[in-house]
Design an enzyme around this catalytic site. Structure first.
Site, PDB file in Angstrom:
ATOM      1  N   GLY A 206       4.939   5.339  -7.763  1.00 14.37           N
ATOM      2  CA  GLY A 206       4.811   4.310  -8.516  1.00 14.37           C
ATOM      3  C   GLY A 206       3.142   4.059  -9.046  1.00 14.37           C
ATOM      4  N   SER A 207       2.957   2.724  -9.289  1.00 13.45           N
ATOM      5  CA  SER A 207       1.467   2.522  -9.886  1.00 13.45           C
ATOM      6  C   SER A 207       0.398   2.756  -8.739  1.00 13.45           C
ATOM      7  CB  SER A 207       1.621   1.139 -10.603  1.00 13.45           C
ATOM      8  OG  SER A 207       1.784   0.090  -9.525  1.00 13.45           O
ATOM      9  N   ALA A 209      -1.818   0.326  -8.565  1.00 15.29           N
ATOM     10  CA  ALA A 209      -2.003  -1.036  -7.925  1.00 15.29           C
ATOM     11  C   ALA A 209      -1.106  -1.279  -6.876  1.00 15.29           C
ATOM     12  CB  ALA A 209      -1.597  -2.233  -9.124  1.00 15.29           C
ATOM     13  N   ALA A 210       0.019  -0.847  -6.835  1.00 18.73           N
ATOM     14  CA  ALA A 210       1.058  -1.021  -5.956  1.00 18.73           C
ATOM     15  C   ALA A 210       0.808   0.059  -4.746  1.00 18.73           C
ATOM     16  CB  ALA A 210       2.587  -0.700  -6.518  1.00 18.73           C
ATOM     17  N   GLY A 211       0.259   1.129  -4.727  1.00 20.80           N
ATOM     18  CA  GLY A 211      -0.192   1.826  -3.860  1.00 20.80           C
ATOM     19  C   GLY A 211      -1.407   1.190  -2.954  1.00 20.80           C
ATOM     20  N   GLU A 229       2.732   8.454  -3.903  1.00 21.19           N
ATOM     21  CA  GLU A 229       2.367   9.127  -5.297  1.00 21.19           C
ATOM     22  C   GLU A 229       2.297   8.566  -6.253  1.00 21.19           C
ATOM     23  OE1 GLU A 229       2.340  10.773  -8.364  1.00 21.19           O
ATOM     24  OE2 GLU A 229       4.534  10.885  -8.291  1.00 21.19           O
ATOM     25  N   CYS A 263       3.595  10.020 -14.902  1.00 22.83           N
ATOM     26  CA  CYS A 263       2.122   9.820 -14.111  1.00 22.83           C
ATOM     27  C   CYS A 263       1.339  10.876 -14.430  1.00 22.83           C
ATOM     28  CB  CYS A 263       2.426   9.601 -12.669  1.00 22.83           C
ATOM     29  SG  CYS A 263       3.303  10.999 -11.655  1.00 22.83           S
TER      30      CYS A 263
END
Length: 471
Positions: A206-207, A209-211, A229, A263
């Site tokens: 995902g993004s 920011a989430a990571g 990832e 991505c």
């Protein structure tokens, strides 16, 4: 009970409607996964392989249904979702080979007996799926995790719940025991509830920011292995090319495929100042004008579909306008596409040379041009990002590639191929804000199991001779 829907962004039709998992249901799913963890891990590897091969057969059997479901939930062209289902099938054989190569067992004889390398599963893995490849990407975590002996609690993207539901159905029909694979449905709150449980691994696509949020959440819990990832502000350098039109085909496939919702899409095109750079940009713009967007099930084959939702399109256009307001020059304007739903947007090309724009990924078919004076400047501009997922060089000069591959900071680096080129039998991941040095694809085996080194002798032998300083 809270219900939610997935919507076909092409037509606005409801594809799936169901209940969001409650916190108690999420907790129960983790409890079930933990209860059967030991039994699943202790089963012979051959038994797990046989079940996953049966899953592969189920994917083939239901390929048309799954591909159409992905197209309906994401709006992606059918040719692309058919390829996605093919990749899901191929992942089984690749994961079996990767497990044997990277996390199998081996032993060597020693003077005292033998030294043995083994691998063991982590335990309960939480898998959070993305919307852009709602089958292939979570499948890339789930298959190697199950093969390694982990149990899984899977939350698909709330934008593609039916795809996740079909995947789990195929796994269960293939013989995955009850509790080994568990499905929870919903949005961020459900994901947060899952990560508040006692899990052993988080596998997320995902993004950035989430990571970053997940890194902070588990910073004080080293027991939980993170495989992240994430996205990228990916550079593509085009330098010293004799055929601008040929170079443009690579740029377009890097920037605009999947409507920019990969991505690994190129977000920044770096070209030389002057006529050569101008020719490349003009060729890219001309080719982008020829791309056909439309419904996945329309009469004509389309290059791309909508963004995942009208909301996503509105946000992407707002982010694009922010860069224009900062001084970016518009080469090709974006906006709605006549006759299509609000989730569709035109490809955009803007020139941000000398403009201080945010170092952020816009998940849309938008490309920023940066013009520089030298190849050294191009390398510096390419690395001028906190991300590090993919990068590429298009050039007739192979000596530039030697410099590029040793200088660029990215996990997927291509030469005279689109930045979106990847393969299941190679690692896929990045560094910086693009990941945490645990690439997926072929290297997923590495984060699904941990190594154990053993030194073993057949009997108890007196080793007093090895003890120094005895009286």
């Amino acid at each position: 009970m809270t219900t939610f829907q997935s919507i076909d962004p092409t037509t606005g039709e409801v594809v799936w409607e169901g209940a969001e998992s409650t916190p108690q249901q999420v907790a129960d799913a983790v409890t079930k996964a933990r209860a059967v963890m030991a039994d699943w891990a202790l089963r012979p590897r051959e038994e797990r392989v046989a079940i996953l091969k049966a899953y592969q057969a189920k994917l083939k059997e239901r390929a048309a249904e799954i591909a159409e479901t992905i197209s309906r939930e994401t709006g992606k062209a059918l040719w692309e979702t058919q390829g996605e289902v093919g990749s899901m099938q191929g992942k089984v054989d690749i994961s079996i080979r990767a497990y044997d190569e990277r996390t199998g067992e081996r032993s060597s004889d020693t003077a005292f007996g033998r030294a043995v390398l083994r691998h063991r599963p982590h335990g309960v893995a939480a898998v959070l799926g993305p919307f852009n490849f709602p089958g292939h990407l979570p499948n890339g975590h789930i298959v190697p995790a199950l093969l390694a002996g982990d149990t899984v609690v899977f939350k698909p993207s709330e934008e593609a719940p039916k795809t996740g539901e079909l995947m789990v159905q195929c796994l269960l029909e293939a013989g995955v025991p009850d509790g080994v694979i568990n499905l929870v449905q919903g949005g961020k709150d459900v994901g947060a509830a899952l990560l508040d449980q006692k899990i052993d691994a988080l596998m997320f696509t995902g993004s950035g920011a989430a990571g970053a949020h997940f890194r902070k959440k588990f910073a004080d819990d080293p027991h939980v292995i993170l495989a992240l990832e994430l996205g990228g502000n990916n550079p593509l350098v085009v330098w010293d090319v004799s055929d601008p039109e040929a170079a443009a085909t690579h740029v377009v496939q890097s920037a605009f495929i999947t409507s920019g919702q990969r991505c690994s899409c190129a977000r920044r095109l770096i070209v030389p100042n002057g006529p050569q750079g101008d020719a490349v940009v003009e060729a890219v713009a001309a080719l982008s004008d020829r791309l056909r967007y439309g419904a996945w099930n329309g009469d004509e084959e389309v290059y791309g579909g909508p963004l995942i939702s009208a909301r996503a399109a509105k946000k992407a256009l707002s982010d694009l306008q922010e860069r224009i307001d900062l001084g970016a020059k518009v080469i090709r304007a974006s906006g709605p596409i006549d006759g299509l739903a609000d989730a569709f947007v035109k490809p955009a090309i803007i020139d941000v040379t000398g403009v201080n724009v945010p170092d952020e990924e816009i998940f849309a078919p938008f490309l920023s041009v940066i013009r520089v004076d030298s190849f050294d400047d191009a390398l510096e501009a390419a690395n001028n990002t906190r991300y590090g997922l993919s990068a590429g060089l298009i050039s007739d000069d192979a000596t530039l590639w030697d410099r590029f591959i040793t200088t660029i900071r990215a996990g997927v680096v291509n030469f005279n191929r689109p930045t979106t080129g990847a393969a299941g039998d190679m690692p896929f991941g990045g560094l910086g804000a693009s990941g945490n040095h645990r690439p997926s694809a072929y290297y997923a085996a590495d984060y699904c199991a941990y190594p154990i080194a053993s030194f073993e002798a057949q009997g108890v032998k007196n080793i007093a001779s090895e003890i120094k300083g005895l009286m």
